[in-house]
Design an enzyme around this catalytic site. Sequence first.
Site, PDB file in Angstrom:
ATOM      1  N   LEU A 144       1.021  -1.319  -0.009  1.00 13.24           N
ATOM      2  CA  LEU A 144       0.096  -0.089   0.036  1.00 13.24           C
ATOM      3  C   LEU A 144       0.850   1.321   0.178  1.00 13.24           C
ATOM      4  CD1 LEU A 144      -2.797   1.342   0.412  1.00 13.24           C
ATOM      5  CD2 LEU A 144      -2.543   1.107   2.902  1.00 13.24           C
ATOM      6  N   GLY A 150       2.116   7.683   2.685  1.00  7.54           N
ATOM      7  CA  GLY A 150       2.238   6.769   3.917  1.00  7.54           C
ATOM      8  C   GLY A 150       0.931   6.658   4.744  1.00  7.54           C
ATOM      9  N   SER A 151       0.707   7.627   5.800  1.00  4.04           N
ATOM     10  CA  SER A 151      -0.268   7.673   6.697  1.00  4.04           C
ATOM     11  C   SER A 151      -1.753   8.052   5.821  1.00  4.04           C
ATOM     12  CB  SER A 151      -0.098   8.857   7.603  1.00  4.04           C
ATOM     13  OG  SER A 151       1.068   8.323   8.505  1.00  4.04           O
ATOM     14  N   ILE A 176       8.126  -2.470   1.833  1.00  2.00           N
ATOM     15  CA  ILE A 176       7.213  -3.454   1.535  1.00  2.00           C
ATOM     16  C   ILE A 176       7.653  -4.770   2.576  1.00  2.00           C
ATOM     17  CG2 ILE A 176       5.589  -5.061   0.224  1.00  2.00           C
ATOM     18  CD1 ILE A 176       4.866  -1.687   0.525  1.00  2.00           C
ATOM     19  N   ARG A 305      22.267 -10.312  38.494  1.00  2.00           N
ATOM     20  CA  ARG A 305      23.329  -9.201  38.751  1.00  2.00           C
ATOM     21  C   ARG A 305      23.171  -8.834  40.272  1.00  2.00           C
ATOM     22  NH1 ARG A 305      27.773  -6.933  36.740  1.00  2.00           N
ATOM     23  NH2 ARG A 305      27.655  -4.705  36.909  1.00  2.00           N
ATOM     24  N   ILE A 374      17.356  -1.705  33.198  1.00  2.00           N
ATOM     25  CA  ILE A 374      17.539  -2.642  34.005  1.00  2.00           C
ATOM     26  C   ILE A 374      18.931  -3.493  33.864  1.00  2.00           C
ATOM     27  CG2 ILE A 374      16.956  -5.030  35.197  1.00  2.00           C
ATOM     28  CD1 ILE A 374      13.945  -3.721  34.900  1.00  2.00           C
ATOM     29  N   GLU A 400       1.889  -0.239   9.911  1.00  2.00           N
ATOM     30  CA  GLU A 400       0.158  -0.664   9.497  1.00  2.00           C
ATOM     31  C   GLU A 400      -0.485   0.685  10.407  1.00  2.00           C
ATOM     32  OE1 GLU A 400      -1.707  -4.204   9.862  1.00  2.00           O
ATOM     33  OE2 GLU A 400       0.221  -5.331   9.543  1.00  2.00           O
ATOM     34  N   THR A 402       0.534   4.713  12.287  1.00  2.00           N
ATOM     35  CA  THR A 402       1.389   5.042  13.189  1.00  2.00           C
ATOM     36  C   THR A 402       0.471   5.301  14.612  1.00  2.00           C
ATOM     37  OG1 THR A 402       0.980   7.409  12.592  1.00  2.00           O
ATOM     38  CG2 THR A 402       2.951   6.405  11.915  1.00  2.00           C
ATOM     39  N   SER A 403       1.039   5.592  15.503  1.00  2.00           N
ATOM     40  CA  SER A 403       0.473   5.880  16.974  1.00  2.00           C
ATOM     41  C   SER A 403      -0.466   6.852  16.533  1.00  2.00           C
ATOM     42  CB  SER A 403       1.580   5.970  18.190  1.00  2.00           C
ATOM     43  OG  SER A 403       1.826   4.833  18.329  1.00  2.00           O
TER      44      SER A 403
END
Length: 417
Positions: A144, A150-151, A176, A305, A374, A400, A402-403
């Site tokens: 696509l 894009g968006s 792709i 650790r 950590i 698929e 963006t946020s």
Amino acid sequence: MLAVARWADNLHLTTYGGSVDFQLTDEQLQLQAMVRDFAAREIAPHVHEWDETSHFPLETIKQLGKLGLMGCIFPDEYGGSGYGYIEYVLAIEELSRVDGSVGIIVAAHTSLCSNHIFLAGNEEQRRRYVPRLASGEHIGAWALTEPNSGSDAGSARCAATRKGDRWLLNGTKTFITNGSYADICVVLAVTGAPAAGAASVAEYPSAPGDKTIGTRGLSAFIVERGTPGFRPGKKENKLGLRASDTSELIFEDCEVPAENLLGVEGQGFVDAMRVLDGGRISIAALGLGMAVGAYDCALHYSRQRKQFGRPISDFQAIQWKLADMATEIDAARLLTMRAAWLKDHHRKTTLESSMAKLYTSEVAVRVANEAVQIHGGYGFIKDYPAEKFYRDVKLCTIGEGTSEIQRLIIARQLLPE
Ligand SMILES: Cc1cc2nc3c(=O)[nH]c(=O)nc-3n(C[C@H](O)[C@H](O)[C@H](O)COP(=O)(O)OP(=O)(O)OC[C@H]3O[C@@H](n4cnc5c(N)ncnc54)[C@H](O)[C@@H]3O)c2cc1C
């Protein structure tokens, strides 16, 4: 008194009915154990090398095909495993826990390429293509995105023009997944105004925009590898998920037979949005798996650790990190499983898929970040998996949709016009 009545009038309660069963069936637990075992035996020993050399694990993908994991969501009669999205999520999670690259290869193949054919294809197309894809004999890609679209997928420029009993495709697709290795590609191209019978974009309010010709006149085509005029272009050198292939696809007067039009002419955008409703569940599962993988490494490391004469897991600062990571992972799993369950019950999941994808991918980024923290300096070193999870998870907030686009979709579902 009056003030209280007004307050109560303004209180709107939503009631949720029905019982909730969180128990996996014996069959689902068996599948989960089988994929976990496979990932530990066949994938884990190679992950570091595949990542370092950007090696596409074709042999492993073929093995997954033999195990029925390249067509989880399709019925037996189309060569699938006859499972649903719950099982699909379990499989993608277990694979991604060890290597997100394998997770995304399976996800793009299954819920984008194969599922577009299954969802929009006619019976002949389904029977011709889905079994080969579900068996892993053929690798699938779904195209696509373009360099300048894009968006805003509706602004696509890749064009398909009718020429007798063929379509002529011209243009470039970018980023792709599986692009260089795909035997079968589903390609979205502009065909012009929608044909009679095409669904209106308004029926699918998840569409970020509906003003451009693309959203109204996009159509999908099945393009097979070796079709003259079709070739993969630049293979991307990526931050993470380096064993997965992300490539450009180039179409230069590529002649596709008319019978390879997938779905109704002009309805490609709407079908693509439907496909993404399922695809986003797989990206949630991908993020979930990588978050669990990063958390497991951090938990283990924190107990090994020692500093100041004690395991670092004795320090409250580390315990709180682990507590937040575990809690967020659980919440992400619940959202992902809810979307999968709804999909298996043939419900529209635009809202729930986007919520699961948004939340899980952002949790995965936070968890991977804390996993590196950590590990201290060792988190920055390639001898430990934490740094790879940190690089790999970032894709989940981008691919698929963006946020930002997920928030836009969720808001549009909450506030329909
Ligand atoms: C590893 C990888 C694999 C991929 N696989 C595939 C694939 O198999 N098939 C495929 O078709 N595509 C694939 N993609 C493409 C991916 O879906 C796009 O990268 C993504 O949709 C974003 O598009 P873009 O990169 O053009 O960013 P842009 O759309 O240019 O966005 C740039 C920034 O602007 C923001 N933005 C854009 N519009 C808005 C808006 N309206 N409101 C608020 N913010 C906005 C975005 O959220 C982002 O932060 C892949 C990408 C990657 C990196």
